[in-house]
Write an enzyme that holds these catalytic residues in place. Structure first.
Site, PDB file in Angstrom:
ATOM      1  N   HIS A 183       2.226   2.957  -9.103  1.00  0.00           N
ATOM      2  CA  HIS A 183       2.018   1.510  -9.278  1.00  0.00           C
ATOM      3  C   HIS A 183       3.196   0.886 -10.015  1.00  0.00           C
ATOM      4  O   HIS A 183       3.604  -0.233  -9.725  1.00  0.00           O
ATOM      5  CB  HIS A 183       0.710   1.246 -10.028  1.00  0.00           C
ATOM      6  CG  HIS A 183      -0.502   1.698  -9.264  1.00  0.00           C
ATOM      7  ND1 HIS A 183      -0.707   1.352  -7.950  1.00  0.00           N
ATOM      8  CD2 HIS A 183      -1.551   2.488  -9.612  1.00  0.00           C
ATOM      9  CE1 HIS A 183      -1.841   1.903  -7.529  1.00  0.00           C
ATOM     10  NE2 HIS A 183      -2.369   2.597  -8.513  1.00  0.00           N
ATOM     11  N   LEU A 222      11.008 -20.632  -3.168  1.00  0.00           N
ATOM     12  CA  LEU A 222       9.976 -19.697  -2.697  1.00  0.00           C
ATOM     13  C   LEU A 222       8.699 -19.807  -3.535  1.00  0.00           C
ATOM     14  O   LEU A 222       8.765 -19.911  -4.757  1.00  0.00           O
ATOM     15  CB  LEU A 222      10.522 -18.260  -2.822  1.00  0.00           C
ATOM     16  CG  LEU A 222       9.534 -17.127  -2.541  1.00  0.00           C
ATOM     17  CD1 LEU A 222       9.204 -17.046  -1.051  1.00  0.00           C
ATOM     18  CD2 LEU A 222      10.099 -15.783  -3.026  1.00  0.00           C
ATOM     19  N   ASP A 248       0.818  -1.226   0.000  1.00  0.00           N
ATOM     20  CA  ASP A 248       0.000   0.000   0.000  1.00  0.00           C
ATOM     21  C   ASP A 248       0.851   1.276   0.000  1.00  0.00           C
ATOM     22  O   ASP A 248       1.933   1.299   0.582  1.00  0.00           O
ATOM     23  CB  ASP A 248      -0.928  -0.012   1.232  1.00  0.00           C
ATOM     24  CG  ASP A 248      -1.991   1.058   1.133  1.00  0.00           C
ATOM     25  OD1 ASP A 248      -2.416   1.390   0.009  1.00  0.00           O
ATOM     26  OD2 ASP A 248      -2.398   1.580   2.196  1.00  0.00           O
TER      27      ASP A 248
HETATM   28  C1  IPE Z   1      -5.245  -2.552   0.277  1.00  0.00           C
HETATM   29  O1  IPE Z   1      -4.976  -1.235   0.020  1.00  0.00           O
HETATM   30  C2  IPE Z   1      -5.312  -3.326  -1.025  1.00  0.00           C
HETATM   31  C3  IPE Z   1      -4.048  -3.496  -1.704  1.00  0.00           C
HETATM   32  C4  IPE Z   1      -2.891  -3.041  -1.333  1.00  0.00           C
HETATM   33  C5  IPE Z   1      -4.128  -4.250  -2.922  1.00  0.00           C
HETATM   34  P1  IPE Z   1      -6.139  -0.174  -0.195  1.00  0.00           P
HETATM   35  O2  IPE Z   1      -5.486   1.111  -0.523  1.00  0.00           O
HETATM   36  O3  IPE Z   1      -7.141  -0.682  -1.169  1.00  0.00           O
HETATM   37  O4  IPE Z   1      -6.822  -0.131   1.247  1.00  0.00           O
HETATM   38  P2  IPE Z   1      -7.664   1.009   1.944  1.00  0.00           P
HETATM   39  O5  IPE Z   1      -8.661   1.502   0.918  1.00  0.00           O
HETATM   40  O6  IPE Z   1      -6.709   2.098   2.331  1.00  0.00           O
HETATM   41  O7  IPE Z   1      -8.264   0.372   3.137  1.00  0.00           O
HETATM   42  C1  IPE Z   2      -1.690   0.122  -3.288  1.00  0.00           C
HETATM   43  O1  IPE Z   2      -1.442   1.488  -3.366  1.00  0.00           O
HETATM   44  C2  IPE Z   2      -1.981  -0.500  -4.623  1.00  0.00           C
HETATM   45  C3  IPE Z   2      -3.373  -0.928  -4.796  1.00  0.00           C
HETATM   46  C4  IPE Z   2      -4.300  -0.828  -3.909  1.00  0.00           C
HETATM   47  C5  IPE Z   2      -3.709  -1.528  -6.063  1.00  0.00           C
HETATM   48  P1  IPE Z   2      -2.620   2.534  -3.402  1.00  0.00           P
HETATM   49  O2  IPE Z   2      -3.010   2.761  -4.826  1.00  0.00           O
HETATM   50  O3  IPE Z   2      -3.733   2.146  -2.512  1.00  0.00           O
HETATM   51  O4  IPE Z   2      -1.882   3.824  -2.846  1.00  0.00           O
HETATM   52  P2  IPE Z   2      -2.483   4.891  -1.841  1.00  0.00           P
HETATM   53  O5  IPE Z   2      -2.938   4.144  -0.627  1.00  0.00           O
HETATM   54  O6  IPE Z   2      -3.609   5.572  -2.551  1.00  0.00           O
HETATM   55  O7  IPE Z   2      -1.326   5.794  -1.556  1.00  0.00           O
HETATM   56 MG    MG Z   3      -4.084   2.464  -0.526  1.00  0.00          MG
END
Ligand code: IPE
Ligand code: IPE
Ligand code: MG
Length: 247
Positions: free
Chosen positions: A43, A137, A26
Site C-alpha cells: 500500500h 487537473l 489494485d
Molecule cells: C478494488 O480492489 C478496490 C480498490 C482498489 C480500492 P479489490 O481488491 O477490493 O477488489 P476485489 O476484491 O479483487 O474484487
Molecule cells: C488495492 O490493492 C488496494 C486496496 C484495495 C485498498 P489490494 O490490497 O487489493 O491488493 P491485492 O489485490 O490483494 O493484491
Molecule cells: Mg485487490
C-alpha cells in the site's frame, strides 16, 4: 501544407484525448507478498505510484483523474491493514493541503465520509476549500466508495425531492440521477484502467462506466508506470466508440 492537428486526428480517425480517466489501484497486496513483504508495504508503494501518476496526468493536461482507493467492501480486511491504508490517505491529504494550490491540482473525495475519522474529515473539508482556487487537473479519490451505495444514495435524494414536492416522479431523468451521484457535474470517464490482473469492476463507477472503454492489465498497481498510462491512452484513442450506433 501540413494539416492542422484536429484535421490530422480526423484523418487518422482517432478519438480525441480523454478528459476523464478512472483507475482501480489494485494489486498492492500481491506486489508485497511476492517480495516477502507485509501487505502494508504494497500500500505504501502504491501510494507512491499514485503520486507519480497524478503528477503525470497533470502534466499531460488531463481534466479529471478518478482513483479507487478504498471500497465499501474493503472494511472486511484486518484492522491493521485498514488502519495502514487510512494513515497513508491522511498523509496524502495533509501533503496535498500544502501542494495543491501551488501545483494547481484540485482534490475531491467521493464516498461516505461518516465512517472516516474526524481527523480525515477535517482534512477533506480543508482540501475542498483549497480546491476552489485550482483550475487544473481534478483528482477524485474514491474513499469508502461503492457504486451501489452511491446509486442508492441518489435514489434517496430523489425520493426526498419528490416527498418535499420539488419534483414529480414522472419528471425524473437520467441527468437527475447523474447529478446526485458523488461525481455530479463531472463528465463520465472515457477510459477506465484496471491494473492487478482482475477483469471485474468491483463496485466501481457502475453508472458512469456505461460507455467507458475498459483497459485491463496484469501489471500490479505499484509497478504501473507513466509509459503504460500513455500506452493505455493511445489504445483508447484507436477504439471505435459506437454508443449503440453504427460507425
Ligand atoms: C478494488 O480492489 C478496490 C480498490 C482498489 C480500492 P479489490 O481488491 O477490493 O477488489 P476485489 O476484491 O479483487 O474484487
Ligand atoms: C488495492 O490493492 C488496494 C486496496 C484495495 C485498498 P489490494 O490490497 O487489493 O491488493 P491485492 O489485490 O490483494 O493484491
Ligand atoms: Mg485487490
Amino acid at each position: 501544407m501540413p494539416l492542422f492537428k484536429k484535421e490530422q486526428e480526423a484523418a487518422a480517425a482517432l478519438n480525441p484525448m480523454p478528459r476523464h480517466i478512472a483507475m482501480v489501484m489494485d494489486g498492492n497486496g500481491r506486489w508485497a507478498t511476492s517480495r516477502g513483504l507485509p501487505r502494508t508495504a504494497g500500500h505504501k508503494e502504491g501510494a507512491e505510484t499514485f503520486r507519480r501518476i497524478a503528477t503525470h496526468c497533470s502534466h499531460i493536461g488531463l481534466e479529471y483523474l478518478t482513483v479507487y482507493a478504498f471500497s465499501t467492501e474493503n472494511w472486511t480486511r484486518s484492522e491493521a491493514e485498514v488502519n495502514a491504508i487510512m494513515e497513508l490517505l491522511r498523509v496524502y491529504l495533509l501533503e496535498s493541503c500544502e501542494k495543491m494550490v501551488k501545483e494547481n491540482i484540485g482534490l475531491r473525495i467521493m464516498g461516505d465520509e461518516s465512517r472516516l475519522s474526524e481527523g480525515l474529515r477535517a482534512l477533506i473539508r480543508e482540501t475542498d476549500e483549497l480546491s476552489k482556487q485550482t483550475t487544473g487537473l481534478q483528482v477524485n479519490v474514491c474513499l469508502n466508495y461503492g457504486a451501489r451505495m452511491e446509486i442508492t444514495r441518489a435514489a434517496r435524494l430523489l425520493a426526498e425531492d419528490v416527498k418535499a414536492g420539488r419534483i414529480a416522479v414522472s419528471d425524473i431523468t437520467e441527468e437527475m440521477v447523474s447529478e446526485r451521484l458523488y461525481s455530479g457535474g463531472i463528465p463520465d470517464p472515457e477510459l477506465i484502467i484496471r491494473p492487478g490482473a482482475e477483469k471485474r469492476m468491483s463496485n466501481f463507477l457502475l453508472w458512469q462506466s456505461a460507455y467507458s472503454e475498459l483497459y485491463f492489465t496484469d501489471t500490479l498497481w505499484p509497478d504501473f508506470t507513466e509509459a503504460e498510462l500513455d500506452g493505455a491512452i493511445t489504445w483508447y484513442r484507436s477504439r471505435k466508440r459506437r454508443f449503440g450506433g453504427v460507425k
